[in-house]
Scaffold this motif. Sequence first.
Motif, mmCIF file in Angstrom:
data_model
loop_
_atom_site.group_PDB
_atom_site.id
_atom_site.type_symbol
_atom_site.label_atom_id
_atom_site.label_comp_id
_atom_site.label_asym_id
_atom_site.label_seq_id
_atom_site.Cartn_x
_atom_site.Cartn_y
_atom_site.Cartn_z
ATOM 1 N N SER A 1 0.822 -1.211 0.000
ATOM 2 C CA SER A 1 0.000 0.000 0.000
ATOM 3 C C SER A 1 0.859 1.265 0.000
ATOM 4 C CB SER A 1 -0.952 0.000 1.199
ATOM 5 O OG SER A 1 -0.228 0.007 2.401
ATOM 6 N N SER A 2 2.157 1.107 -0.226
ATOM 7 C CA SER A 2 3.046 2.272 -0.257
ATOM 8 C C SER A 2 2.871 3.039 -1.566
ATOM 9 C CB SER A 2 4.501 1.830 -0.110
ATOM 10 O OG SER A 2 4.927 1.126 -1.261
ATOM 11 N N GLN A 3 3.259 4.278 -1.528
ATOM 12 C CA GLN A 3 3.155 5.120 -2.727
ATOM 13 C C GLN A 3 3.982 4.528 -3.861
ATOM 14 O OE1 GLN A 3 4.331 9.185 -2.176
ATOM 15 N NE2 GLN A 3 4.072 9.695 -4.320
ATOM 16 N N TYR A 4 5.179 4.038 -3.546
ATOM 17 C CA TYR A 4 6.030 3.451 -4.585
ATOM 18 C C TYR A 4 5.319 2.290 -5.266
ATOM 19 C CZ TYR A 4 9.410 0.479 -6.786
ATOM 20 O OH TYR A 4 10.035 -0.320 -7.699
ATOM 21 N N PHE A 5 4.784 1.357 -4.480
ATOM 22 C CA PHE A 5 4.147 0.168 -5.045
ATOM 23 C C PHE A 5 2.939 0.543 -5.895
ATOM 24 C CE2 PHE A 5 1.415 -3.573 -5.054
ATOM 25 C CZ PHE A 5 2.318 -4.579 -5.341
ATOM 26 N N LEU A 6 2.116 1.477 -5.399
ATOM 27 C CA LEU A 6 0.873 1.820 -6.098
ATOM 28 C C LEU A 6 1.079 2.759 -7.282
ATOM 29 C CD1 LEU A 6 -1.550 2.164 -3.079
ATOM 30 C CD2 LEU A 6 -1.366 0.278 -4.697
ATOM 31 N N THR A 7 2.291 3.295 -7.450
ATOM 32 C CA THR A 7 2.541 4.139 -8.625
ATOM 33 C C THR A 7 3.509 3.500 -9.608
ATOM 34 O OG1 THR A 7 4.280 5.330 -7.433
ATOM 35 C CG2 THR A 7 2.074 6.302 -7.432
ATOM 36 N N GLU A 8 4.424 2.681 -9.118
ATOM 37 C CA GLU A 8 5.451 2.114 -9.995
ATOM 38 C C GLU A 8 5.266 0.631 -10.291
ATOM 39 O OE1 GLU A 8 7.769 4.073 -11.400
ATOM 40 O OE2 GLU A 8 6.915 5.783 -10.337
ATOM 41 N N VAL A 9 4.925 -0.160 -9.294
ATOM 42 C CA VAL A 9 4.842 -1.608 -9.473
ATOM 43 C C VAL A 9 3.480 -2.007 -10.035
ATOM 44 C CG1 VAL A 9 4.949 -3.850 -8.323
ATOM 45 C CG2 VAL A 9 6.493 -2.009 -7.629
ATOM 46 N N LYS A 10 2.440 -1.585 -9.381
ATOM 47 C CA LYS A 10 1.083 -1.919 -9.804
ATOM 48 C C LYS A 10 0.273 -0.629 -9.749
ATOM 49 C CE LYS A 10 -2.645 -5.145 -8.956
ATOM 50 N NZ LYS A 10 -3.163 -6.191 -8.102
ATOM 51 N N PRO A 11 0.314 0.146 -10.816
ATOM 52 C CA PRO A 11 -0.350 1.456 -10.792
ATOM 53 C C PRO A 11 -1.830 1.342 -10.450
ATOM 54 C CG PRO A 11 1.057 1.281 -12.704
ATOM 55 C CD PRO A 11 1.026 -0.077 -12.068
ATOM 56 N N TYR A 12 -2.235 2.181 -9.549
ATOM 57 C CA TYR A 12 -3.614 2.207 -9.071
ATOM 58 C C TYR A 12 -4.476 2.975 -10.059
ATOM 59 C CZ TYR A 12 -7.581 3.350 -6.067
ATOM 60 O OH TYR A 12 -8.827 3.492 -5.552
ATOM 61 N N GLN A 13 -5.580 2.389 -10.481
ATOM 62 C CA GLN A 13 -6.515 3.043 -11.384
ATOM 63 C C GLN A 13 -7.694 3.570 -10.571
ATOM 64 O OE1 GLN A 13 -6.285 3.529 -14.756
ATOM 65 N NE2 GLN A 13 -4.220 2.719 -14.571
ATOM 66 N N LEU A 14 -7.974 4.831 -10.735
ATOM 67 C CA LEU A 14 -9.119 5.397 -10.042
ATOM 68 C C LEU A 14 -10.411 4.840 -10.625
ATOM 69 C CD1 LEU A 14 -8.046 9.127 -9.744
ATOM 70 C CD2 LEU A 14 -8.187 7.451 -7.919
ATOM 71 N N VAL A 15 -11.375 4.623 -9.771
ATOM 72 C CA VAL A 15 -12.677 4.124 -10.198
ATOM 73 C C VAL A 15 -13.460 5.295 -10.763
ATOM 74 C CG1 VAL A 15 -14.809 3.083 -9.351
ATOM 75 C CG2 VAL A 15 -12.628 2.331 -8.467
ATOM 76 N N PRO A 16 -14.152 5.210 -11.817
ATOM 77 C CA PRO A 16 -14.562 4.049 -12.579
ATOM 78 C C PRO A 16 -13.602 3.663 -13.698
ATOM 79 C CG PRO A 16 -15.823 5.919 -13.297
ATOM 80 C CD PRO A 16 -14.943 6.384 -12.176
ATOM 81 N N GLY A 17 -12.533 4.385 -13.922
ATOM 82 C CA GLY A 17 -11.555 3.985 -14.922
ATOM 83 C C GLY A 17 -11.657 4.803 -16.189
ATOM 84 N N PRO A 18 -10.709 4.595 -17.100
ATOM 85 C CA PRO A 18 -10.651 5.417 -18.307
ATOM 86 C C PRO A 18 -11.733 5.104 -19.344
ATOM 87 C CG PRO A 18 -8.921 3.778 -18.335
ATOM 88 C CD PRO A 18 -9.585 3.674 -17.001
ATOM 89 N N GLY A 19 -12.342 3.931 -19.321
ATOM 90 C CA GLY A 19 -13.329 3.567 -20.330
ATOM 91 C C GLY A 19 -14.732 4.066 -20.043
ATOM 92 N N TRP A 20 -14.938 4.629 -18.879
ATOM 93 C CA TRP A 20 -16.270 5.059 -18.495
ATOM 94 C C TRP A 20 -16.583 6.424 -19.089
ATOM 95 C CZ3 TRP A 20 -18.278 8.848 -14.980
ATOM 96 C CH2 TRP A 20 -19.626 8.672 -14.674
ATOM 97 N N LYS A 21 -17.772 6.559 -19.658
ATOM 98 C CA LYS A 21 -18.217 7.831 -20.231
ATOM 99 C C LYS A 21 -19.455 8.263 -19.468
ATOM 100 C CE LYS A 21 -16.230 6.697 -24.597
ATOM 101 N NZ LYS A 21 -16.392 6.270 -25.949
ATOM 102 N N GLY A 22 -19.294 9.270 -18.652
ATOM 103 C CA GLY A 22 -20.370 9.688 -17.760
ATOM 104 C C GLY A 22 -21.402 10.584 -18.411
ATOM 105 N N CYS A 23 -21.054 11.261 -19.484
ATOM 106 C CA CYS A 23 -21.995 12.195 -20.087
ATOM 107 C C CYS A 23 -22.086 11.887 -21.579
ATOM 108 C CB CYS A 23 -21.524 13.627 -19.859
ATOM 109 S SG CYS A 23 -22.688 14.860 -20.420
ATOM 110 N N ILE A 24 -23.155 11.253 -21.991
ATOM 111 C CA ILE A 24 -23.362 10.887 -23.389
ATOM 112 C C ILE A 24 -24.667 11.527 -23.848
ATOM 113 C CG2 ILE A 24 -23.747 8.993 -25.000
ATOM 114 C CD1 ILE A 24 -22.143 7.221 -23.123
ATOM 115 N N ALA A 25 -24.618 12.162 -24.992
ATOM 116 C CA ALA A 25 -25.837 12.777 -25.529
ATOM 117 C C ALA A 25 -26.785 11.693 -25.999
ATOM 118 C CB ALA A 25 -25.477 13.693 -26.687
ATOM 119 N N VAL A 26 -28.053 11.839 -25.648
ATOM 120 C CA VAL A 26 -29.067 10.876 -26.051
ATOM 121 C C VAL A 26 -29.705 11.401 -27.332
ATOM 122 C CG1 VAL A 26 -31.197 9.721 -25.390
ATOM 123 C CG2 VAL A 26 -29.472 10.246 -23.656
#
Length: 181
Positions: free
Chosen positions: A150-175
């Motif tokens: 849970s150290s900063q080094y591990f979560l940024t360099e070894v296994k980068p932490y992805q914020l939820v919901p992630g890069p594939g989520w699109k919160g605002c889509i025109a209908v």
Amino acid sequence: MKRRQMLKHFALATTAAMLLPSCIKDPKKVSIALSNLNVTGEEEELLAAIADTIIPDTDKPGAKTVGAHLFTLVMIDDCGNKESKEKYMRGLRAFDEACEEISGKSFSDLSVEERLTLLKKIDKNEVGLKEDVVTFYMASKQYIIQGYTSSQYFLTEVKPYQLVPGPGWKGCIAVSETPNV
């Protein structure tokens, strides 16, 4: 004339007495403030040596470098009840004695290979140790691994932490069309 000299000497001695404690530095102080545990610098160094043996420095920083041993102390200090803290401290203080009984040397005097062999024996319960020592080691190992992962080094360099919901989520889509209801 003698009175002035005496006052000068008295002022000098008082100033020296006030400044002297700040000039003398105790090299064996604990590097973090703990509320409930009374840990010495030697005990912190022992825990750091255990952390360095469990996850050593390689081309990447190890547990000691990222401060996992300090995380361990904070977790024991903040999260344990009074009985578990006392048991942990008894085990910490008895750990070096147990190492001397098993190997003839204190833990810090052992080579890296001897340390690793000793910790593996403790893991497999091959050596008869007191319950407090085993409890200390198992809790330390758990918190050292948790602190490292849970150290900063591990979560940024070894296994980068992805914020939820992630890069594939699109919160605002025109209908474009609404379905007939």
